[in-house]
Design a protein around this motif. Structure first.
Motif, PDB file in Angstrom:
ATOM      1  N   TRP A   4       0.827  -1.211   0.000  1.00 36.29           N
ATOM      2  CA  TRP A   4       0.000   0.000   0.000  1.00 36.29           C
ATOM      3  C   TRP A   4       0.859   1.258   0.000  1.00 36.29           C
ATOM      4  O   TRP A   4       0.545   2.224  -0.693  1.00 36.29           O
ATOM      5  CB  TRP A   4      -0.931   0.000   1.219  1.00 36.29           C
ATOM      6  N   GLY A   7       2.195   1.727  -3.390  1.00 35.36           N
ATOM      7  CA  GLY A   7       1.149   2.249  -4.265  1.00 35.36           C
ATOM      8  C   GLY A   7       0.964   3.750  -4.090  1.00 35.36           C
ATOM      9  O   GLY A   7       0.803   4.487  -5.070  1.00 35.36           O
ATOM     10  N   ALA A  55       0.501   2.305  -9.395  1.00 38.11           N
ATOM     11  CA  ALA A  55      -0.123   2.593  -8.099  1.00 38.11           C
ATOM     12  C   ALA A  55      -1.345   1.713  -7.866  1.00 38.11           C
ATOM     13  O   ALA A  55      -1.512   1.126  -6.792  1.00 38.11           O
ATOM     14  CB  ALA A  55      -0.511   4.067  -8.026  1.00 38.11           C
ATOM     15  N   VAL A  77      -0.236  -2.154  -7.541  1.00 35.94           N
ATOM     16  CA  VAL A  77       0.429  -2.484  -6.277  1.00 35.94           C
ATOM     17  C   VAL A  77      -0.553  -2.415  -5.113  1.00 35.94           C
ATOM     18  O   VAL A  77      -0.552  -3.268  -4.224  1.00 35.94           O
ATOM     19  CB  VAL A  77       1.638  -1.559  -6.042  1.00 35.94           C
ATOM     20  N   THR A  78      -1.408  -1.394  -5.130  1.00 35.66           N
ATOM     21  CA  THR A  78      -2.417  -1.285  -4.075  1.00 35.66           C
ATOM     22  C   THR A  78      -3.366  -2.474  -4.121  1.00 35.66           C
ATOM     23  O   THR A  78      -3.735  -3.039  -3.078  1.00 35.66           O
ATOM     24  CB  THR A  78      -3.216   0.025  -4.222  1.00 35.66           C
ATOM     25  N   CYS A 122      -8.405   3.535  -3.563  1.00 41.01           N
ATOM     26  CA  CYS A 122      -8.068   3.073  -4.911  1.00 41.01           C
ATOM     27  C   CYS A 122      -9.165   3.457  -5.908  1.00 41.01           C
ATOM     28  O   CYS A 122      -8.887   3.928  -7.009  1.00 41.01           O
ATOM     29  CB  CYS A 122      -7.885   1.550  -4.878  1.00 41.01           C
ATOM     30  N   THR A 165      -4.053   4.834   3.002  1.00 37.32           N
ATOM     31  CA  THR A 165      -2.993   3.939   3.476  1.00 37.32           C
ATOM     32  C   THR A 165      -2.615   4.256   4.916  1.00 37.32           C
ATOM     33  O   THR A 165      -2.468   3.353   5.753  1.00 37.32           O
ATOM     34  CB  THR A 165      -1.754   4.049   2.573  1.00 37.32           C
TER      35      THR A 165
END
Length: 263
Positions: free
Chosen positions: A17, A20, A32, A35-36, A78, A94
């Motif tokens: 996170w 991201g 971003a 990865v998140t 997200c 995050t």
């Protein structure tokens, strides 16, 4: 899967996170989001593992509901980032998710298979899960309102910013309404009535009405933005009373069937 594995899944998720959020600030949108999403997948894997291990939804204790909030915060961040491109939203979601993760790490609770008969209803899981998602959406809306109040002072708030805030509230209110309906069906099955003005139900109604008032205020007075944002922050405070504040009210001690088991 048991609670001792939480630190492994939590650390992996948090690292992803954070990566991201950093990628978002560097304008690498695809990375971003990817990865998140990977961090969300790892964290959700732990939730599913706990669900299987406990042989029930991990929703009984406050610590277990914090698992869902830790999951839904980056998810909402997200979604908002992918739609409106706000870089800070991933960073904030995050950061807040890390806070809830740390609370669960430093204040672990007992997670056993025991589930009181009232919680064995099929309506229990959808009621709480939908509510947790609503909390995450409304939390993002409150953050947006605070941002606009503090950092847009003396500056013109854009239509996109008000649209984002309003959309988050409307979506959150919709999920909250569905969650309340699930809760009413659960109450009917468990206790024989849809609504009894239990302390928890009373605060749920107060928070629901607060957000409904906000929606109508925005429609009636679209130019009074400062008052609307203050109203939104107050509504979120009321929502916190509905979620966890109720556990500490004298009126709920021994009287509410909705207070979370903190043991």
């Amino acid at each position: 899967m048991d609670w001792s594995n939480f630190i492994i899944f939590a650390l992996i998720s948090v690292v992803l996170w954070i990566a991201g959020a950093v990628a978002a600030w560097r304008d690498r949108r695809g990375l971003a989001l990817a990865v998140t999403a990977a961090g969300l997948a790892v964290f959700f894997a732990f939730i599913v593992g706990m669900w299987v291990s406990l042989e029930r939804p991990p929703l009984r204790t406050m610590g277990e509901t914090r698992l869902w909030y830790s999951f839904f915060l980056p998810l909402v961040g997200c979604i908002v980032y992918s739609r409106w491109r706000y870089k800070w939203i991933l960073s904030f979601s995050t950061m807040m998710a890390i806070v809830f993760v740390c609370v669960n790490l430093f204040k672990p609770e007992i997670h056993n298979k025991t589930l009181m008969p009232a919680l064995q209803s099929p309506w229990f899981a959808p009621h709480v899960i939908v509510y947790m998602f609503a909390y995450a959406l409304l939390g993002a809306a409150a953050v947006m309102a605070i941002y606009l109040l503090l950092f847009k002072r003396g500056k013109e708030v854009t239509a996109t910013e008000t649209s984002l805030t309003d959309n988050l509230v409307r979506a959150g209110l919709a999920f909250m309404t569905v969650g309340m309906l699930f809760g009413a069906l659960w109450a009917k099955e468990a206790w024989g009535h849809y609504w009894a003005w239990d302390p928890k139900e009373t605060w749920a109604a107060i928070s629901w009405w607060a957000y409904l008032v906000y929606v109508h205020f925005r429609l009636r007075y679209p130019a009074r933005l400062k008052a609307a944002f203050v109203m939104l922050v107050v509504s979120f405070v009321l929502l916190q009373m509905c979620w966890w504040g109720i556990n500490y009210l004298p009126a709920a001690q021994g009287a509410s069937v909705h207070t979370y088991n903190l043991q």
